[in-house]
Every structure is written in structure tokens, then in C-alpha cells.
Design a protein around this motif. Structure first.
Motif, mmCIF file in Angstrom:
data_model
loop_
_atom_site.group_PDB
_atom_site.id
_atom_site.type_symbol
_atom_site.label_atom_id
_atom_site.label_comp_id
_atom_site.label_asym_id
_atom_site.label_seq_id
_atom_site.Cartn_x
_atom_site.Cartn_y
_atom_site.Cartn_z
ATOM 1 N N VAL A 157 -24.814 13.084 19.430
ATOM 2 C CA VAL A 157 -24.758 13.656 20.771
ATOM 3 C C VAL A 157 -25.153 12.602 21.805
ATOM 4 N N SER A 158 -26.265 11.890 21.543
ATOM 5 C CA SER A 158 -26.744 10.868 22.481
ATOM 6 C C SER A 158 -25.724 9.759 22.662
ATOM 7 N N TRP A 159 -25.054 9.384 21.586
ATOM 8 C CA TRP A 159 -24.054 8.308 21.655
ATOM 9 C C TRP A 159 -22.943 8.675 22.635
ATOM 10 N N PHE A 160 -22.437 9.891 22.549
ATOM 11 C CA PHE A 160 -21.380 10.318 23.467
ATOM 12 C C PHE A 160 -21.913 10.515 24.886
ATOM 13 N N GLU A 161 -23.107 11.085 25.007
ATOM 14 C CA GLU A 161 -23.679 11.298 26.337
ATOM 15 C C GLU A 161 -23.907 9.978 27.064
ATOM 16 N N ASP A 162 -24.373 8.970 26.349
ATOM 17 C CA ASP A 162 -24.630 7.670 26.965
ATOM 18 C C ASP A 162 -23.355 7.033 27.510
ATOM 19 N N ARG A 163 -22.213 7.426 26.979
ATOM 20 C CA ARG A 163 -20.931 6.867 27.405
ATOM 21 C C ARG A 163 -20.183 7.794 28.364
ATOM 22 N N GLY A 164 -20.831 8.880 28.761
ATOM 23 C CA GLY A 164 -20.206 9.820 29.676
ATOM 24 C C GLY A 164 -19.015 10.541 29.081
ATOM 25 N N ARG A 165 -19.064 10.768 27.762
ATOM 26 C CA ARG A 165 -17.938 11.375 27.058
ATOM 27 C C ARG A 165 -18.387 12.612 26.268
ATOM 28 N N PHE A 166 -19.250 13.413 26.890
ATOM 29 C CA PHE A 166 -19.701 14.658 26.272
ATOM 30 C C PHE A 166 -19.363 15.810 27.194
ATOM 31 N N SER A 167 -18.897 16.930 26.620
ATOM 32 C CA SER A 167 -18.414 18.049 27.415
ATOM 33 C C SER A 167 -18.757 19.368 26.745
ATOM 34 N N GLU A 168 -18.767 20.437 27.534
ATOM 35 C CA GLU A 168 -18.942 21.770 26.970
ATOM 36 C C GLU A 168 -17.601 22.397 26.622
ATOM 37 N N TYR A 169 -16.504 21.672 26.849
ATOM 38 C CA TYR A 169 -15.160 22.170 26.570
ATOM 39 C C TYR A 169 -14.554 21.433 25.368
ATOM 40 N N PRO A 170 -13.748 22.137 24.563
ATOM 41 C CA PRO A 170 -13.151 21.491 23.391
ATOM 42 C C PRO A 170 -12.032 20.524 23.759
ATOM 43 N N ALA A 171 -11.707 19.659 22.840
ATOM 44 C CA ALA A 171 -10.579 18.739 22.961
ATOM 45 C C ALA A 171 -10.028 18.492 21.565
ATOM 46 N N VAL A 172 -8.747 18.188 21.462
ATOM 47 C CA VAL A 172 -8.136 17.898 20.169
ATOM 48 C C VAL A 172 -8.658 16.549 19.673
ATOM 49 N N GLY A 173 -9.240 16.554 18.485
ATOM 50 C CA GLY A 173 -9.825 15.332 17.941
ATOM 51 C C GLY A 173 -11.247 15.086 18.381
ATOM 52 N N ALA A 174 -11.832 16.030 19.127
ATOM 53 C CA ALA A 174 -13.221 15.889 19.560
ATOM 54 C C ALA A 174 -14.172 16.100 18.390
ATOM 55 N N VAL A 175 -15.381 15.583 18.545
ATOM 56 C CA VAL A 175 -16.453 15.808 17.578
ATOM 57 C C VAL A 175 -17.322 16.926 18.130
ATOM 58 N N VAL A 176 -17.367 18.063 17.434
ATOM 59 C CA VAL A 176 -18.081 19.231 17.943
ATOM 60 C C VAL A 176 -19.452 19.322 17.277
ATOM 61 N N TYR A 177 -20.476 19.564 18.123
ATOM 62 C CA TYR A 177 -21.850 19.641 17.650
ATOM 63 C C TYR A 177 -22.370 21.066 17.791
ATOM 64 N N PHE A 178 -23.162 21.489 16.797
ATOM 65 C CA PHE A 178 -23.642 22.868 16.719
ATOM 66 C C PHE A 178 -25.167 22.921 16.709
ATOM 67 N N GLY A 179 -25.698 24.077 17.149
ATOM 68 C CA GLY A 179 -27.116 24.335 17.053
ATOM 69 C C GLY A 179 -27.909 23.778 18.221
ATOM 70 N N SER A 180 -29.209 23.967 18.178
ATOM 71 C CA SER A 180 -30.092 23.530 19.254
ATOM 72 C C SER A 180 -29.978 22.030 19.486
ATOM 73 N N GLY A 181 -29.630 21.651 20.712
ATOM 74 C CA GLY A 181 -29.481 20.245 21.046
ATOM 75 C C GLY A 181 -28.355 19.555 20.328
ATOM 76 N N GLY A 182 -27.526 20.334 19.631
ATOM 77 C CA GLY A 182 -26.436 19.750 18.862
ATOM 78 C C GLY A 182 -26.877 19.121 17.560
ATOM 79 N N GLY A 183 -28.115 19.411 17.149
ATOM 80 C CA GLY A 183 -28.670 18.711 15.999
ATOM 81 C C GLY A 183 -28.547 19.403 14.666
ATOM 82 N N THR A 184 -27.850 20.536 14.605
ATOM 83 C CA THR A 184 -27.790 21.303 13.358
ATOM 84 C C THR A 184 -26.614 20.932 12.477
ATOM 85 N N HIS A 185 -25.452 20.719 13.091
ATOM 86 C CA HIS A 185 -24.234 20.529 12.290
ATOM 87 C C HIS A 185 -23.165 19.891 13.175
ATOM 88 N N VAL A 186 -22.104 19.354 12.544
ATOM 89 C CA VAL A 186 -21.055 18.668 13.295
ATOM 90 C C VAL A 186 -19.734 18.762 12.542
#
Length: 280
Positions: free
Chosen positions: A75-104
Motif C-alpha cells: 500500500v505504501s509503495w503505491f501511495e508514495d508514487r501517487g498511484r493508490f485509489s479507492e476505485y478499481p482498475a483492470v490489472g490493479a493490485v487490490v488490498y483488503f482489511g484494515s489499512g490494506g494489511g490483511t490480504h491482496v
């Protein structure tokens, strides 16, 4: 072939793989950790993020996604590059759980209500203990979905994020999109594939705009198949719920790509009628 397509093909090619089993339980030993330089230590550890790193490595795209065994670090890697969103995208890496730390996992397509993914270290039983690589269909608006990292695909990215609309290399499909909408060779599709398509099977129309008792019958069979996304109905007028339910069925029987666009094919409809025709 686009890089996004290579990533999705690589991920789907692993569906069915299972981790080691010893002492009467799944043990987290798997082939992905030893194959990713720097992550060898993570064998026998939770490996959903390692699987994502391996997929991008095998697709020749490890520079556009994090190489990490940690969902939080991803999550931090994408956020640091300004490439994190609350909306889906084809080929995106989706993060689950609190802070995105549970599953991917990796998003293969999305609709207004559902995201379709390939995920490692999960299962199809709903239990907390993952055992392999599976296709999943998850509620898009679930609180379990934390957000999406957008890899910088060289061909561009197909996203539902309205704030990304108009950016260079971005194709905006707010309601639904799949790998058929990935830009290739500089071409940019103007409408989502399959959304407005109709087919005629045995003299009856299926797809947006289709009407009749046969549409109700199709919906009832999809409900019986455990693939319902209907909030009410089904009814005699084709709606987005029919598309999403049909797509869910197509994914369930192992079809993908243009064969999982939510519009029935002849063989798919025949199989549905054979297995669940009594429900109609």
C-alpha cells in the motif's frame, strides 16, 4: 500483447495451485517465495503479497509493482508514487482489511457492484486459512476492500476513478470494464466491451435491451446456480444485474476474457439449462 494482459494471463495461469500440506494442515510452503529475489525468507509465511510480486516478475513488470511480502508495504509503495485509489482498475493490485494489511490480489475485471480477482493464499470456502490460488468475485463496495494500487502500465490503465479521467494514458470506464478494454497499439476503446452487445440464441435475444419471459427464466437459472446479483427480480427486462449474474456464472465455470463478458454464449446457455433448467 500488452503488459497488463501478460500480468492477468500469468495470474490466471496459477489458478488451482496449492501450497504444501503437512501434519494435517496447510503449511504455507509454496514455490513463489524462493523464486523472487529478496523474498526467499518468506517461504512458509503468509504469501498473498509474495504471489503478486511473483506474477509481476514473471510478466516482466516487476518495476511497476512492489516486491514485498507485506501488504502494508505494498500500500505504501503505491501511495508514495501517487498511484493508490479507492476505485478499481483492470490489472490493479487490490488490498483488503484494515489499512490494506490483511490480504491482496489482482483485479481482472469489475462491474458497478463486483470486482473479479485472482488471489494467492486464499480458498473458496470462506475460512481464514488460505491454501492456494483462486479466482474470486468480491463485493466492490464492501468495507473489507481498502483500496487499489495502480501499476504504471506502459499501454495505460483502465480505471473507474473519476479523478483519473482525462489523464494521459487513462481510459475511464466508471461502471464496468474488463481486459477487453485494455488499450493496445495506441487504440483507445470508446465503450466498454460487451456492455451494449446482444446475441440471438434459438431465436431469442439476450443482452441489454432484450425482453421476454426467457430473460426471467435465465435469471431464475442463474439464481439456482448460486450466481445471483439481483436485488429484486429477476424479471423479463434485461438489466445490469442479468449481465453481472451471467458474468459470475461464466467465471464460475472457468471461462474468462471475452467469454466472461456477461452475455451468454450458446454453449454456456446450454450448460446452464442442462444443470439448472428445472428452476426456470
Amino acid at each position: 500483447m500488452s503488459v497488463a494482459q501478460k500480468v492477468l494471463d500469468t495470474a490466471r495461469g496459477e489458478v488451482g495451485y496449492q501450497e504444501g500440506f503437512s501434519g494435517g494442515h496447510w503449511d504455507n510452503s509454496q514455490k513463489y517465495s524462493p523464486a523472487v529475489p529478496g523474498l526467499e525468507w518468506s517461504d512458509e509465511q503468509p504469501w498473498c503479497s509474495t504471489f503478486v510480486s511473483w506474477v509481476f516478475q514473471e510478466a516482466g513488470a516487476s518495476d511497476i509493482a512492489p516486491v514485498t511480502a507485506s501488504c502494508y508495504e505494498g500500500v505504501s509503495w503505491f501511495e508514495d508514487r501517487g498511484r493508490f485509489s479507492e476505485y478499481p482498475a483492470v490489472g490493479a493490485v487490490v488490498y483488503f482489511g484494515s489499512g490494506g494489511g490483511t490480504h491482496v490480489g489482482i483485479v481482472t475485471s469489475y462491474t458497478d457492484d463486483t470486482i473479479y480477482t485472482v488471489e494467492g493464499n486464499t480458498n473458496d470456502s470462506g475460512s481464514a486459512e488460505g491454501d492456494g490460488v483462486y479466482r474470486k468475485a468480491r463485493p466492490r463496495k464492501s468495507s473489507y476492500v481498502y483500496g487499489y494500487g495502480y501499476p504504471a502500465y506502459p499501454e495505460g490503465i483502465v480505471t473507474a476513478d473519476p479523478e483519473w479521467k482525462g489523464r494521459d494514458g487513462v481510459v475511464f470506464f466508471g461502471r464496468e470494464a474488463s481486459e477487453d478494454d485494455i488499450p493496445a497499439g495506441g487504440s483507445r476503446p470508446s465503450t466498454p466491451s460487451g456492455t451494449n452487445r446482444q446475441v440471438v440464441i434459438d431465436g431469442l435475444s439476450y443482452g441489454p435491451g432484450a425482453k421476454g419471459d426467457h430473460i426471467t427464466a435465465l435469471g431464475r437459472m442463474l439464481v439456482a446456480a448460486g450466481c445471483s446479483t439481483y436485488k429484486e427480480g429477476p424479471g423479463p427486462v434485461w438489466t445490469s444485474a442479468d449481465t453481472e449474474s451471467m458474468r459470475k456464472y461464466q467465471t464460475k465455470i472457468g471461462d474468462g476474457g471475452t467469454d466472461a463478458d456477461g452475455i451468454p454464449g450458446t454453449l454456456q446457455l446450454a450448460r446452464l439449462k442442462r444443470d439448472f433448467g428445472r428452476a426456470a
